[in-house]
Design a protein around this motif. Structure first.
Motif, short mmCIF file in Angstrom:
data_model
loop_
_atom_site.label_atom_id
_atom_site.label_comp_id
_atom_site.label_asym_id
_atom_site.label_seq_id
_atom_site.Cartn_x
_atom_site.Cartn_y
_atom_site.Cartn_z
N ALA A 51 0.83 -1.21 0.00
CA ALA A 51 0.00 0.00 0.00
C ALA A 51 0.86 1.25 0.00
O ALA A 51 0.57 2.23 -0.71
CB ALA A 51 -0.93 -0.01 1.22
N LYS A 52 1.94 1.23 0.78
CA LYS A 52 2.86 2.40 0.80
C LYS A 52 3.52 2.58 -0.56
O LYS A 52 3.67 3.72 -1.03
CB LYS A 52 3.92 2.20 1.88
N ALA A 53 3.92 1.48 -1.19
CA ALA A 53 4.55 1.57 -2.51
C ALA A 53 3.57 2.11 -3.55
O ALA A 53 3.95 2.92 -4.40
CB ALA A 53 5.08 0.20 -2.93
N ARG A 54 2.32 1.65 -3.49
CA ARG A 54 1.31 2.17 -4.42
C ARG A 54 1.07 3.66 -4.21
O ARG A 54 0.93 4.42 -5.18
CB ARG A 54 0.00 1.40 -4.27
N GLU A 55 1.05 4.09 -2.96
CA GLU A 55 0.84 5.51 -2.65
C GLU A 55 2.01 6.34 -3.17
O GLU A 55 1.81 7.41 -3.76
CB GLU A 55 0.68 5.71 -1.15
N LYS A 56 3.23 5.86 -2.98
CA LYS A 56 4.42 6.58 -3.47
C LYS A 56 4.39 6.65 -4.99
O LYS A 56 4.68 7.71 -5.58
CB LYS A 56 5.69 5.86 -2.99
N ALA A 57 4.03 5.56 -5.66
CA ALA A 57 3.94 5.56 -7.12
C ALA A 57 2.88 6.54 -7.60
O ALA A 57 3.07 7.25 -8.59
CB ALA A 57 3.65 4.16 -7.63
N ASP A 62 1.42 11.63 -10.13
CA ASP A 62 0.75 12.93 -10.03
C ASP A 62 1.74 14.07 -10.25
O ASP A 62 1.44 15.06 -10.94
CB ASP A 62 0.06 13.09 -8.68
N LYS A 63 2.94 13.93 -9.69
CA LYS A 63 3.96 14.97 -9.83
C LYS A 63 4.32 15.15 -11.30
O LYS A 63 4.37 16.27 -11.81
CB LYS A 63 5.19 14.60 -9.02
N VAL A 72 9.69 17.29 -17.53
CA VAL A 72 9.78 15.84 -17.37
C VAL A 72 11.06 15.33 -18.02
O VAL A 72 11.78 14.50 -17.46
CB VAL A 72 8.54 15.14 -17.97
N ARG A 73 11.35 15.82 -19.21
CA ARG A 73 12.56 15.40 -19.92
C ARG A 73 13.81 15.78 -19.12
O ARG A 73 14.74 14.98 -19.00
CB ARG A 73 12.58 16.06 -21.30
N ASP A 74 13.83 16.99 -18.59
CA ASP A 74 14.98 17.42 -17.78
C ASP A 74 15.13 16.56 -16.53
O ASP A 74 16.24 16.20 -16.13
CB ASP A 74 14.83 18.90 -17.38
#
Length: 83
Positions: A51-57, A62-63, A72-74
């Motif tokens: 669950a923590k890994a899914r939240e971090k992903a 989102d970021k 994003v490329r940079d």
């Protein structure tokens, strides 16, 4: 006569056999319950880590979804090895 002695001996030994059998059954029952509890605890820890890994992903997605393509490329360039 020997049959009477055998019955008397059996009457004296029977409670000890029953006690030993009950103790053995209790030991294995407790052992199995402990193993099951350990498996459940491990399953719970794995589920929490997932669950923590899914939240971090989700946070990372989102970021990057909010960033412009150039940003994003940079950002991705820091992860790519330069020749």
């Amino acid at each position: 006569m020997p049959l009477m002695m055998l019955k008397a001996l059996w009457a004296k030994v029977w409670p000890y056999i029953a006690l030993f059998t009950a103790a053995l059954a209790a030991f294995f029952g407790i052992r199995q319950a402990g193993k099951a509890a350990g498996r459940q605890e491990t399953r719970q820890e794995i589920n929490e880590a997932n669950a923590k890994a899914r939240e971090k992903a989700r946070e990372v997605d989102d970021k990057y979804d909010q960033m412009a393509d150039d940003s994003v490329r940079d950002s991705a360039r820091q992860w790519v090895r330069k020749p």
